[in-house]
Design a protein around this motif. Structure first.
Motif, PDB file in Angstrom:
ATOM      1  N   GLN A  73      -7.199  -2.193  -0.897  1.00 55.30           N
ATOM      2  CA  GLN A  73      -6.548  -1.019  -1.382  1.00 55.30           C
ATOM      3  C   GLN A  73      -5.662  -1.032  -2.486  1.00 55.30           C
ATOM      4  O   GLN A  73      -5.019  -2.175  -2.884  1.00 55.30           O
ATOM      5  CB  GLN A  73      -5.702  -0.107  -0.105  1.00 55.30           C
ATOM      6  N   ILE A 120       0.963  -1.279   0.161  1.00 54.74           N
ATOM      7  CA  ILE A 120      -0.011  -0.006  -0.034  1.00 54.74           C
ATOM      8  C   ILE A 120       0.946   1.207  -0.150  1.00 54.74           C
ATOM      9  O   ILE A 120       0.742   2.205  -0.716  1.00 54.74           O
ATOM     10  CB  ILE A 120      -0.935   0.227   1.186  1.00 54.74           C
ATOM     11  N   ARG A 153      -7.505   9.859   1.975  1.00 55.73           N
ATOM     12  CA  ARG A 153      -7.291   8.281   1.682  1.00 55.73           C
ATOM     13  C   ARG A 153      -6.054   7.912   2.521  1.00 55.73           C
ATOM     14  O   ARG A 153      -6.190   6.977   2.916  1.00 55.73           O
ATOM     15  CB  ARG A 153      -7.369   8.057   0.436  1.00 55.73           C
ATOM     16  N   ILE A 192      -6.011   5.234   5.626  1.00 55.13           N
ATOM     17  CA  ILE A 192      -5.289   3.902   5.572  1.00 55.13           C
ATOM     18  C   ILE A 192      -4.405   3.866   6.795  1.00 55.13           C
ATOM     19  O   ILE A 192      -4.281   2.769   7.509  1.00 55.13           O
ATOM     20  CB  ILE A 192      -4.251   3.944   4.363  1.00 55.13           C
TER      21      ILE A 192
END
Length: 246
Positions: free
Chosen positions: A141, A79, A95, A99
């Protein structure tokens, strides 16, 4: 190798040196516990010491933590590599914050699951659910190598499923000793047998993933292939210039 490549290899290194050896010991203790139970029922005594059961429980708890840990390491690498490579924080800072908070919430839920007492059945269910949801949402993701079109040979799907089964087994552990009908024990055995099969699959799919996920210096040439700049008749990819030191 670059630092990024070393971080990439943390997941398989921990799996080989910690998770799989620990899994072997847990299986050994599980067989000893079963053998002791059968011998006790048939003869009233057993040569296997009672501590085998305690060791099985303790090592199983460690194994679950190790599995969840290496899954989080793999997801974090994938990610955040995508975040830095594509400068996601400039396009959607919310975002990135989400996360990070999700990673923190998943780790926190895992810790609270371990801290929950045997009598806190509802809280164990809540923390196990939150931990599993965290892994699944993180796995959705961008940047995570899922290989969805070939899910039956996907290291990601095998790993997530095995982790969820381990979390479930940890959550129901106190119920095994409360249940006199052995229903929870049978569920525990079935869940962990399925997890064992998935671990065998993880050994094979993990090797495949190491071949398919390129190191830093290889990515440029791999990208040329995906951009269809090379075919069987006319290859436009230049020979890679290897670094002086690997």
């Amino acid at each position: 190798m670059a630092l990024k490549d070393i971080i990439l290899l943390l997941h398989p290194v921990i799996a080989v040196t910690v998770v799989f050896p620990l899994m072997g010991i847990v299986i050994n203790r599980a067989l000893q516990v079963r053998q002791r139970r059968l011998e006790t029922v048939s003869t009233g005594k057993s040569k296997i010491p009672p501590i085998a059961g305690q060791e099985h429980v303790q090592l199983g708890r460690w194994l679950t933590g190790a599995v969840v840990g290496i899954v989080l390491i793999a997801l974090a690498y994938a990610i955040f590599s995508n975040v830095f490579d594509h400068q996601v924080w400039l396009k959607s800072s919310f975002r990135v914050v989400f996360i990070v908070l999700l990673f923190a919430a998943t780790i926190g839920s895992t810790i609270l699951l371990y801290q929950a007492k045997a009598k806190d059945q509802n809280w164990r269910g809540v923390f196990a659910t939150l931990t599993g949801m965290g892994l699944v949402i993180l796995g959705c993701q961008d940047g995570v190598y899922r290989l969805t079109n070939k899910w039956y040979m996907s290291h990601y799907y095998y790993g997530i499923t095995a982790a969820l089964l381990m979390i479930f087994s940890l959550a129901i552990l106190p119920e095994i000793y409360k249940d006199k009908t052995n229903v929870w024990r049978k569920i525990h055995i079935a869940a962990n047998f399925l997890a064992l099969l998935l671990f065998f699959g993880l050994g094979m799919t993990g090797t495949l993933s190491l071949l398919e996920i390129p190191l830093t210096w290889q990515k440029g040439y791999i990208n040329q292939l995906y951009q269809k700049q090379c075919d069987a008749n006319n290859c436009l990819i230049t020979n890679p210039i290897l670094p002086d030191k690997l």
